[in-house]
Design a protein around this motif. Structure first.
Motif, mmCIF file in Angstrom:
data_model
loop_
_atom_site.group_PDB
_atom_site.id
_atom_site.type_symbol
_atom_site.label_atom_id
_atom_site.label_comp_id
_atom_site.label_asym_id
_atom_site.label_seq_id
_atom_site.Cartn_x
_atom_site.Cartn_y
_atom_site.Cartn_z
ATOM 1 N N ARG A 56 27.624 -0.932 -12.622
ATOM 2 C CA ARG A 56 26.265 -1.158 -13.135
ATOM 3 C C ARG A 56 25.392 -1.685 -12.014
ATOM 4 O O ARG A 56 25.847 -2.441 -11.167
ATOM 5 C CB ARG A 56 26.269 -2.202 -14.261
ATOM 6 C CG ARG A 56 26.954 -1.801 -15.517
ATOM 7 C CD ARG A 56 26.790 -2.867 -16.621
ATOM 8 N NE ARG A 56 27.041 -4.230 -16.173
ATOM 9 C CZ ARG A 56 28.236 -4.823 -16.186
ATOM 10 N NH1 ARG A 56 29.284 -4.189 -16.586
ATOM 11 N NH2 ARG A 56 28.357 -6.066 -15.786
ATOM 12 N N LYS A 57 24.127 -1.313 -12.055
ATOM 13 C CA LYS A 57 23.147 -1.935 -11.174
ATOM 14 C C LYS A 57 22.500 -3.063 -11.958
ATOM 15 O O LYS A 57 22.123 -2.892 -13.115
ATOM 16 C CB LYS A 57 22.099 -0.920 -10.724
ATOM 17 C CG LYS A 57 22.663 0.119 -9.771
ATOM 18 C CD LYS A 57 21.619 1.094 -9.329
ATOM 19 C CE LYS A 57 22.258 2.129 -8.417
ATOM 20 N NZ LYS A 57 21.404 3.306 -8.263
ATOM 21 N N LEU A 58 22.394 -4.222 -11.309
ATOM 22 C CA LEU A 58 21.808 -5.404 -11.938
ATOM 23 C C LEU A 58 20.670 -5.917 -11.070
ATOM 24 O O LEU A 58 20.682 -5.741 -9.855
ATOM 25 C CB LEU A 58 22.857 -6.507 -12.079
ATOM 26 C CG LEU A 58 24.120 -6.172 -12.854
ATOM 27 C CD1 LEU A 58 25.125 -7.311 -12.731
ATOM 28 C CD2 LEU A 58 23.802 -5.885 -14.305
ATOM 29 N N PHE A 59 19.721 -6.582 -11.705
ATOM 30 C CA PHE A 59 18.703 -7.295 -10.952
ATOM 31 C C PHE A 59 19.392 -8.519 -10.357
ATOM 32 O O PHE A 59 20.014 -9.298 -11.077
ATOM 33 C CB PHE A 59 17.545 -7.723 -11.862
ATOM 34 C CG PHE A 59 16.737 -6.577 -12.379
ATOM 35 C CD1 PHE A 59 15.758 -5.992 -11.585
ATOM 36 C CD2 PHE A 59 16.947 -6.084 -13.660
ATOM 37 C CE1 PHE A 59 15.015 -4.928 -12.056
ATOM 38 C CE2 PHE A 59 16.198 -5.024 -14.142
ATOM 39 C CZ PHE A 59 15.233 -4.437 -13.341
ATOM 40 N N ARG A 60 19.295 -8.682 -9.044
ATOM 41 C CA ARG A 60 19.956 -9.816 -8.387
ATOM 42 C C ARG A 60 19.462 -11.123 -9.002
ATOM 43 O O ARG A 60 18.278 -11.361 -9.130
ATOM 44 C CB ARG A 60 19.658 -9.784 -6.886
ATOM 45 C CG ARG A 60 20.446 -10.808 -6.085
ATOM 46 C CD ARG A 60 20.236 -10.633 -4.590
ATOM 47 N NE ARG A 60 20.659 -9.336 -4.099
ATOM 48 C CZ ARG A 60 21.929 -9.004 -3.824
ATOM 49 N NH1 ARG A 60 22.882 -9.888 -4.007
ATOM 50 N NH2 ARG A 60 22.224 -7.800 -3.366
ATOM 51 N N GLY A 61 20.408 -11.951 -9.413
ATOM 52 C CA GLY A 61 20.070 -13.253 -9.984
ATOM 53 C C GLY A 61 19.919 -13.268 -11.491
ATOM 54 O O GLY A 61 19.680 -14.324 -12.067
ATOM 55 N N TYR A 62 20.082 -12.120 -12.137
ATOM 56 C CA TYR A 62 19.921 -12.051 -13.597
ATOM 57 C C TYR A 62 20.993 -11.155 -14.204
ATOM 58 O O TYR A 62 21.331 -10.108 -13.655
ATOM 59 C CB TYR A 62 18.562 -11.451 -13.976
ATOM 60 C CG TYR A 62 17.397 -12.238 -13.479
ATOM 61 C CD1 TYR A 62 16.884 -13.300 -14.215
ATOM 62 C CD2 TYR A 62 16.811 -11.934 -12.258
ATOM 63 C CE1 TYR A 62 15.811 -14.038 -13.746
ATOM 64 C CE2 TYR A 62 15.737 -12.664 -11.780
ATOM 65 C CZ TYR A 62 15.250 -13.710 -12.527
ATOM 66 O OH TYR A 62 14.191 -14.435 -12.054
ATOM 67 N N SER A 63 21.487 -11.568 -15.345
ATOM 68 C CA SER A 63 22.396 -10.733 -16.114
ATOM 69 C C SER A 63 22.299 -11.200 -17.560
ATOM 70 O O SER A 63 22.105 -12.391 -17.815
ATOM 71 C CB SER A 63 23.830 -10.868 -15.596
ATOM 72 O OG SER A 63 24.642 -9.834 -16.083
ATOM 73 N N ALA A 64 22.442 -10.263 -18.491
ATOM 74 C CA ALA A 64 22.274 -10.618 -19.903
ATOM 75 C C ALA A 64 23.369 -9.981 -20.745
ATOM 76 O O ALA A 64 23.980 -8.978 -20.361
ATOM 77 C CB ALA A 64 20.904 -10.181 -20.408
ATOM 78 N N VAL A 65 23.589 -10.570 -21.906
ATOM 79 C CA VAL A 65 24.514 -10.025 -22.899
ATOM 80 C C VAL A 65 23.774 -9.876 -24.217
ATOM 81 O O VAL A 65 22.820 -10.605 -24.495
ATOM 82 C CB VAL A 65 25.768 -10.914 -23.073
ATOM 83 C CG1 VAL A 65 26.534 -11.030 -21.762
ATOM 84 C CG2 VAL A 65 25.427 -12.295 -23.604
ATOM 85 N N ARG A 66 24.241 -8.910 -25.021
ATOM 86 C CA ARG A 66 23.628 -8.680 -26.329
ATOM 87 C C ARG A 66 24.705 -8.334 -27.329
ATOM 88 O O ARG A 66 25.777 -7.850 -26.983
ATOM 89 C CB ARG A 66 22.585 -7.576 -26.255
ATOM 90 C CG ARG A 66 23.120 -6.249 -25.815
ATOM 91 C CD ARG A 66 22.020 -5.185 -25.814
ATOM 92 N NE ARG A 66 22.432 -3.999 -25.117
ATOM 93 C CZ ARG A 66 23.242 -3.064 -25.625
ATOM 94 N NH1 ARG A 66 23.701 -3.193 -26.848
ATOM 95 N NH2 ARG A 66 23.581 -2.010 -24.909
ATOM 96 N N HIS A 67 24.389 -8.582 -28.589
ATOM 97 C CA HIS A 67 25.313 -8.249 -29.665
ATOM 98 C C HIS A 67 25.430 -6.733 -29.752
ATOM 99 O O HIS A 67 24.416 -6.026 -29.711
ATOM 100 C CB HIS A 67 24.812 -8.837 -30.990
ATOM 101 C CG HIS A 67 25.828 -8.777 -32.068
ATOM 102 N ND1 HIS A 67 26.078 -7.627 -32.777
ATOM 103 C CD2 HIS A 67 26.671 -9.722 -32.551
ATOM 104 C CE1 HIS A 67 27.022 -7.854 -33.667
ATOM 105 N NE2 HIS A 67 27.411 -9.121 -33.547
ATOM 106 N N PRO A 68 26.646 -6.196 -29.879
ATOM 107 C CA PRO A 68 26.820 -4.740 -29.845
ATOM 108 C C PRO A 68 26.196 -3.996 -31.021
ATOM 109 O O PRO A 68 25.948 -2.796 -30.917
ATOM 110 C CB PRO A 68 28.342 -4.563 -29.834
ATOM 111 C CG PRO A 68 28.886 -5.827 -30.388
ATOM 112 C CD PRO A 68 27.913 -6.903 -30.005
ATOM 113 N N GLU A 69 25.907 -4.679 -32.117
ATOM 114 C CA GLU A 69 25.313 -4.015 -33.281
ATOM 115 C C GLU A 69 23.792 -4.099 -33.313
ATOM 116 O O GLU A 69 23.159 -3.474 -34.156
ATOM 117 C CB GLU A 69 25.887 -4.608 -34.572
ATOM 118 C CG GLU A 69 27.373 -4.364 -34.723
ATOM 119 C CD GLU A 69 27.959 -5.069 -35.934
ATOM 120 O OE1 GLU A 69 27.201 -5.666 -36.725
ATOM 121 O OE2 GLU A 69 29.191 -5.020 -36.083
ATOM 122 N N ASP A 70 23.212 -4.864 -32.398
ATOM 123 C CA ASP A 70 21.759 -5.021 -32.383
ATOM 124 C C ASP A 70 21.102 -3.875 -31.626
ATOM 125 O O ASP A 70 21.694 -3.302 -30.711
ATOM 126 C CB ASP A 70 21.374 -6.354 -31.744
ATOM 127 C CG ASP A 70 21.709 -7.537 -32.634
ATOM 128 O OD1 ASP A 70 22.087 -7.325 -33.801
ATOM 129 O OD2 ASP A 70 21.598 -8.679 -32.159
#
Length: 149
Positions: A56-70
């Protein structure tokens, strides 16, 4: 008026902390690769602002998680529901969190705590509060306190 929110957590290594919390909560690490590719191609993002991790390409300094059903925006990978954003900050964590996550499970508490330890969490203190319940105070891999009940 509709309000939405996300929880933002300061971190030292946002991709690693996002991976811990995704595994702990059964969430998905967001994949902003499509958005980043678009911004890079348009010259609106310098290559130095991008980090590659696990394909995956990520913005340096940021990463996020989300609920798989949302729901999420497929063009950006950004979740539109239950979401936690980790942002790197230069200063280390100091003192106790003023806000923390409570993790609730319908499974056996000891098994849940042991699974979280295998992911990199550490036990801090067991709490027994009579009718209020029984839980563990734990720390994630960067030392942020959370509770498991």
């Amino acid at each position: 008026m509709t309000l939405t929110w996300k929880l933002v957590v300061d971190s030292a290594d946002s991709p690693a902390l996002a991976e811990f919390w995704a595994a702990a909560l059964g969430y998905e690490v967001e994949d902003p690769t499509a958005l980043i590719d678009t911004l890079l191609a348009a010259g609106r993002l310098p290559a130095a602002a991008v980090l590659e991790r696990d394909g995956r390409k990520l913005f340096r300094g940021y990463s996020a998680v989300r609920h798989p059903e949302d729901p999420y925006d497929p063009a950006s990978g950004v979740g539109r529901g239950r979401r936690i954003l980790f942002q790197d900050v230069p200063e280390p964590k100091r003192g106790k969190n003023r806000l923390h996550i409570d993790v609730h499970s319908d499974g056996e508490l000891t098994a849940v705590v042991e699974r979280l330890e295998q992911l990199g969490a550490t036990r801090v203190e067991e709490q027994e509060q009579g009718p209020a319940g029984h839980w563990w105070v734990m720390r994630d891999p960067e030392g942020n306190e959370f509770c498991v009940a």
